[in-house]
Design a protein around this motif. Structure first.
Motif: not given
Length: 82
Positions: A8-12, A38-41, A44-46
């Motif tokens: 879901a939105w984690l993958r996005e 690992r990255s800014d993405a 943000l996801a976590f």
């Protein structure tokens, strides 16, 4: 190596459905802390773990669960019914 799956939105937010991680993390919480670096993405996801559920080898579990012997860790938002 552990397969880490995102749904879901984690993958996005992360931009990938899965990745293979070579980690020394002992628990899911340790893995999340590593993934955030690992990255800014990933960060943000976590950023709001209250909105994330986890399964180890397709069984729902808690963030404190040990990773010893795990082949797959999946992260996804809470599921709702209707």
């Amino acid at each position: 190596m552990i397969d880490v799956l995102y749904f879901a939105w984690l993958r996005e937010r992360i931009g990938a459905p899965k990745e293979q991680i070579d980690t020394t993390a002992e628990t899911v919480a340790d893995l999340v802390e590593y993934l955030k670096t690992r990255s800014d993405a990933h960060a943000l996801a976590f950023s709001d773990m209250a909105s994330v559920r986890v399964a180890i080898d397709q069984e729902l579990t808690e963030m404190s669960a040990p990773l010893a012997g795990a082949r797959e860790v999946a992260f996804f938002p809470p599921m709702t019914g209707g």
